[in-house]
Design an enzyme around this catalytic site. Structure first.
Site, mmCIF file in Angstrom:
data_model
loop_
_atom_site.group_PDB
_atom_site.id
_atom_site.type_symbol
_atom_site.label_atom_id
_atom_site.label_comp_id
_atom_site.label_asym_id
_atom_site.label_seq_id
_atom_site.Cartn_x
_atom_site.Cartn_y
_atom_site.Cartn_z
ATOM 1 C CB ILE A 14 -4.876 1.604 8.117
ATOM 2 C CG1 ILE A 14 -3.585 1.834 8.906
ATOM 3 C CG2 ILE A 14 -5.872 2.725 8.395
ATOM 4 C CD1 ILE A 14 -2.856 3.125 8.572
ATOM 5 C CG ASN A 121 2.789 8.505 7.165
ATOM 6 O OD1 ASN A 121 2.515 9.700 7.215
ATOM 7 N ND2 ASN A 121 2.451 7.648 8.110
ATOM 8 C CG HIS A 176 1.622 12.817 10.285
ATOM 9 N ND1 HIS A 176 1.298 12.801 11.617
ATOM 10 C CD2 HIS A 176 1.550 11.526 9.875
ATOM 11 C CE1 HIS A 176 1.044 11.570 11.988
ATOM 12 N NE2 HIS A 176 1.200 10.763 10.966
HETATM 13 N N1 APR Z 1 -2.609 0.183 -4.864
HETATM 14 C C1 APR Z 1 -3.398 -0.206 -3.845
HETATM 15 N N2 APR Z 1 -2.937 -0.774 -2.712
HETATM 16 C C2 APR Z 1 -1.627 -0.941 -2.636
HETATM 17 C C3 APR Z 1 -0.732 -0.558 -3.649
HETATM 18 C C4 APR Z 1 -1.278 0.025 -4.801
HETATM 19 N N3 APR Z 1 -0.506 0.430 -5.813
HETATM 20 N N4 APR Z 1 0.520 -0.869 -3.252
HETATM 21 C C5 APR Z 1 0.427 -1.426 -2.045
HETATM 22 N N5 APR Z 1 -0.869 -1.472 -1.666
HETATM 23 C C6 APR Z 1 -1.447 -2.038 -0.449
HETATM 24 C C7 APR Z 1 -0.692 -3.236 0.075
HETATM 25 O O1 APR Z 1 -0.980 -4.388 -0.693
HETATM 26 C C8 APR Z 1 -1.200 -3.318 1.507
HETATM 27 O O2 APR Z 1 -2.291 -4.205 1.627
HETATM 28 O O3 APR Z 1 -1.427 -1.114 0.617
HETATM 29 C C9 APR Z 1 -1.657 -1.884 1.809
HETATM 30 C C10 APR Z 1 -0.920 -1.224 2.945
HETATM 31 O O4 APR Z 1 -1.202 -1.955 4.086
HETATM 32 P P1 APR Z 1 -0.139 -2.228 5.243
HETATM 33 O O5 APR Z 1 1.147 -2.629 4.628
HETATM 34 O O6 APR Z 1 -0.773 -3.145 6.217
HETATM 35 O O7 APR Z 1 0.066 -0.769 5.872
HETATM 36 P P2 APR Z 1 -0.872 0.023 6.894
HETATM 37 O O8 APR Z 1 -0.419 -0.253 8.282
HETATM 38 O O9 APR Z 1 -2.289 -0.192 6.551
HETATM 39 O O10 APR Z 1 -0.426 1.513 6.569
HETATM 40 C C11 APR Z 1 -0.658 2.089 5.304
HETATM 41 O O11 APR Z 1 -0.683 4.328 6.150
HETATM 42 O O12 APR Z 1 -0.078 5.225 8.223
HETATM 43 C C12 APR Z 1 0.320 4.988 6.907
HETATM 44 O O13 APR Z 1 2.704 4.803 7.110
HETATM 45 C C13 APR Z 1 1.516 4.087 6.844
HETATM 46 O O14 APR Z 1 1.998 4.491 4.542
HETATM 47 C C14 APR Z 1 1.431 3.566 5.447
HETATM 48 C C15 APR Z 1 -0.075 3.470 5.193
#
Ligand code: APR
Length: 321
Positions: A14, A121, A176
């Protein structure tokens, strides 16, 4: 006029789409933060290198340091794990609560004046936790869910009726999760009730109801439907677009009425919880909550959804957050 600045916390699926959309719309300068080394720098470099072709002129910076988010007008948070097939959003609670706590501390210290939009989420719990840890004013912390859920509902209605999705107005309230409440009675096509159009199409009220019930059910499960197909993660284009609509409303002081996860202080009979309702978004964040009259059936569905939210928040508190 000085350019606005948006910080994106989480540079995953995202976060990447958010950065690109902000660039394409020249909405603001972008800082993309992630804990993974080099990845946010790589993504912003990649997007910036398309700026000549797409013709946009914003600064895009990838970083692993919270210091770079200083001065942000809006912060959009996607940090946290996404769902895998078979998981509910609530299954993410423990992992994402830990992440959200650290994010709230980082944002509080480095961008204390920002308005914050949360996508991570389980949404309603993550918004609650961010506000608690940061101590930000409630109206400056808003969750993105309703814009997306409403867009999903509208899309299904447009497909069913064979009309442009641009002419559909439909809203989804509540938490949600699977208990969300698509407002059937208020759904309309440029003012004409969707149920009336369905009844005309099928010439039968029972059939029209059956078709609408299926669209309501699909809306509730729409996130899971995408997860099941993707297999490796959850929806990312539509959540990003939805948060951009909210950020645009805030940065442009547009006073748009968008279903948002906002703090209720007695509205809808709810006290002290974040729940999805129609809100006016402008330069101060959530500037007003619009109360919609619900009939008994809608109110019961809304109350049920509020219970799901309060249970989720209680679970999070039991876990020590
Ligand atoms: N601080 C910052 N970023 C972090 C941390 C942290 N402590 N821990 C994890 N991340 C980052 C990960 O490294 C990853 O790049 O958060 C990012 C999440 O990205 P994706 O795994 O690709 O997930 P995404 O599809 O973007 O969804 C993110 O939004 O819709 C909700 O359920 C979904 O909770 C999820 C979130």
């Amino acid at each position: 006029m000085a350019k606005k600045k948006i910080a994106l916390i989480g540079g995953g699926q995202i976060g990447g789409v958010l950065a690109q959309l902000i660039g394409l719309r020249e909405l603001a300068d972008v800082v993309l933060f992630d804990i993974v080394e080099d990845m946010p720098q790589g993504k912003t470099l990649d997007i910036a290198e398309a700026s000549r072709v797409d013709g946009f002129d914003v600064s895009l910076k990838g970083t692993n340091s919270y210091k770079d988010i200083a001065g942000s007008d809006v912060v959009i948070i996607t940090a946290g794990l996404p769902r895998k097939p078979g998981m509910s959003r609530d299954d993410l609670l423990t992992t994402n609560a830990k992440i959200m706590k650290s994010v709230a501390e980082g944002v509080k210290e480095n961008a204390p004046d920002a308005i914050v939009i949360i996508i991570s989420n389980p949404l309603d719990a993550m918004v609650t936790l961010f506000q608690k840890v940061s101590g930000f004013a409630h109206h400056k912390v808003i969750g993105q869910a309703g814009v997306l859920d409403s867009s999903r509902f509208s899309t299904f209605i447009a497909w069913e009726l064979g009309v442009s999705v641009k002419d559909i107005n439909a809203m989804v309230l509540g938490g949600h999760g699977d208990t969300m409440v698509p407002l059937v009675r208020y759904a309309n096509v440029n003012g004409v009730p969707v149920m009336e159009l369905l009844e005309r199409k099928y010439g039968d009220a029972a059939k029209a109801k059956e078709v609408m019930d299926a669209m309501v059910q699909r809306t509730k499960m729409a996130g899971g439907e995408v997860v099941k197909l993707l297999k490796t993660g959850s929806a990312f284009y539509s959540p990003a677009s939805s948060a951009i609509a909210m950020a645009e409303a805030i940065l442009g002081d547009q006073k748009r009425v968008l279903a948002s996860c906002v703090y209720l202080n007695g509205e809808y009979g709810v006290n002290g919880y974040y729940v999805g309702v129609p809100a006016v978004l402008g330069e101060n964040g959530c500037e007003k909550i619009l109360e919609v009259t619900l009939n008994d059936e809608e109110q019961a569905a809304f109350d049920n959804s509020v219970s799901a939210v309060t249970n989720l928040v209680a679970d999070m508190e039991r876990l020590g957050f």
